[in-house]
Scaffold this motif. Structure first.
Motif, PDB file in Angstrom:
ATOM      1  N   GLY A  82       0.813  -1.211   0.000  1.00 15.33           N
ATOM      2  CA  GLY A  82       0.000   0.000   0.000  1.00 15.33           C
ATOM      3  C   GLY A  82       0.843   1.255   0.000  1.00 15.33           C
ATOM      4  N   GLY A  83       2.082   1.140  -0.513  1.00 15.21           N
ATOM      5  CA  GLY A  83       3.013   2.264  -0.518  1.00 15.21           C
ATOM      6  C   GLY A  83       4.030   2.147   0.606  1.00 15.21           C
ATOM      7  N   VAL A  84       5.159   2.807   0.448  1.00 16.43           N
ATOM      8  CA  VAL A  84       6.226   2.798   1.454  1.00 16.43           C
ATOM      9  C   VAL A  84       6.649   4.239   1.720  1.00 16.43           C
ATOM     10  N   GLU A  85       6.825   4.584   2.978  1.00 11.91           N
ATOM     11  CA  GLU A  85       7.310   5.917   3.325  1.00 11.91           C
ATOM     12  C   GLU A  85       8.824   5.953   3.223  1.00 11.91           C
ATOM     13  N   ILE A  86       9.337   6.952   2.521  1.00 13.25           N
ATOM     14  CA  ILE A  86      10.777   7.109   2.362  1.00 13.25           C
ATOM     15  C   ILE A  86      11.146   8.534   2.760  1.00 13.25           C
ATOM     16  N   CYS A  87      12.250   8.663   3.472  1.00 10.75           N
ATOM     17  CA  CYS A  87      12.735   9.966   3.922  1.00 10.75           C
ATOM     18  C   CYS A  87      14.088  10.228   3.262  1.00 10.75           C
ATOM     19  N   VAL A  88      14.161  11.250   2.402  1.00  6.23           N
ATOM     20  CA  VAL A  88      15.386  11.554   1.664  1.00  6.23           C
ATOM     21  C   VAL A  88      15.977  12.859   2.177  1.00  6.23           C
ATOM     22  N   ASP A  89      17.300  12.952   2.093  1.00  7.75           N
ATOM     23  CA  ASP A  89      18.019  14.094   2.659  1.00  7.75           C
ATOM     24  C   ASP A  89      18.015  15.314   1.755  1.00  7.75           C
TER      25      ASP A  89
END
Length: 348
Positions: A194-201
């Motif tokens: 159902g989607g993935v949360e990604i945190c980019v710099d």
């Protein structure tokens, strides 16, 4: 057997009972449903093996990631170590959108004999290599030359095999198995969650779609995630920044909620189509048993500023022998643990 007995009973008493047609239809539906469930169970049993192969997914990105727990239900015999060293080539392959298969990420995962630690050595995809029987090329292109088939779909197994042979020729290290992680598989797994949360710099602009991914955390579907993970041009450190985004994806993936059995089944089936495990010196079940026993993942530095060279207007990278040769020798001689202890600044 039970269903047949029920039918015979109803037939003997048809004259005394109301019409049995509705009940017979219900019984038939139950039989068909049970057969479908049995077929699904068999498919999931095979696909589960592929999910266990996802233990290798963190290896495809150069960071110390704690692998997820895989229980005895997934791995016959449970987690084990080996009485000899094990070296696996992990290949991150861009097969999205009908593109030719090339390995964007090439990584060696080495587990010393009787060890629960995996040491990761990253090889640049632009590394200058001699492909056995084919001549000079970039390492990442080796997968393409092995997998490409005239008038037919690419053969990932052949691509992985040729890449493993090329790595051996370039480093002197025998490869016991390959794990190929395709972008299409990552896309399917992302959607199954159902989607993935990604945190980019940092902000990332896609040269493929024109989309701009802002710095910070965002939840992406499979197509958007693959678009982000493919980007290296325009980033300050190119492929190394792309690898950082890959590590962020892995962290988001491992944090995904798969407690729902239906969602878990979807993830299992999605992974089975996108992760291939092949062993030349070890069986796949044995490889997965060893992978389940890994409780520490450490990266070994063989240099991040590789030396560039241009031949016939084509740019390649070369390893620094002073940094890479001692590591390759330690791996080959099963003394990487001792080497790591003696060179703590090169290991993280």
């Amino acid at each position: 057997m039970i269903e047949e007995q029920l039918r015979e009973t109803f037939e003997r008493h048809e004259t005394l009972a109301p019409s049995s047609a509705p009940l017979r239809e219900a019984i038939d539906r139950a039989v068909r449903r049970r057969r479908r469930q049995r077929r699904l169970t068999r498919r999931l049993a095979g696909a589960t093996l592929a999910v266990a192969a996802a233990l290798s997914l963190p290896f495809a990105f150069r960071d110390a990631v704690q692998p997820p727990f895989v229980g005895d239900t997934f791995l016959p015999g449970g987690a084990q170590t080996m009485d000899r060293p094990l070296t696996v080539a992990v290949l991150g392959v861009d097969d999205d959108g009908g593109r030719s298969y090339r390995a964007d990420t090439v990584l060696l995962a080495h587990v010393p004999a009787a060890s629960h630690t995996a040491y990761l050595v990253s090889l640049p995809s632009d590394l200058l290599v001699e492909i056995p029987g084919r001549g000079r090329a970039r390492l990442g292109e080796t997968f393409y030359y092995g997998s490409e088939r005239r008038d037919a779909a690419p053969d990932p197994g052949a691509g992985a095999e040729l890449t493993a042979g090329t790595i051996t020729a370039a480093t002197g290290l025998p490869i016991d198995a390959t794990v190929t992680v395709r972008y299409s598989g990552l896309r399917a797994v992302t959607d199954a969650l159902g989607g993935v949360e990604i945190c980019v710099d940092q902000e990332v602009s896609s040269r493929h779609s024109g989309r701009v991914f802002p710095a910070g955390c965002q939840r992406l579907d499979g197509r958007s995630m693959v678009d982000l993970l493919r980007q290296r041009y325009g980033l300050p450190h190119g492929a190394y920044d792309r690898d950082a985004n890959g590590r962020a994806f892995v962290r988001g993936l491992l944090a995904g909620d798969v407690n729902d059995p239906v969602r878990l089944a979807r993830v299992v089936q999605a992974a089975s189509a996108g992760i291939d495990v092949a062993g030349t010196g070890i069986s796949t079940p044995r490889l997965l048993q060893v992978a389940a026993g890994v409780d520490t993942v450490r990266s070994v530095d063989i240099g991040s500023n590789f030396r560039g060279i241009t031949i016939d207007r084509v740019s390649y990278q070369r390893l620094d022998p002073a940094l890479s040769a001692p590591v390759f020798a330690a791996i080959k001689e099963n003394r990487l643990t001792e080497w790591a202890q003696a060179n703590p600044r090169a290991v993280r």
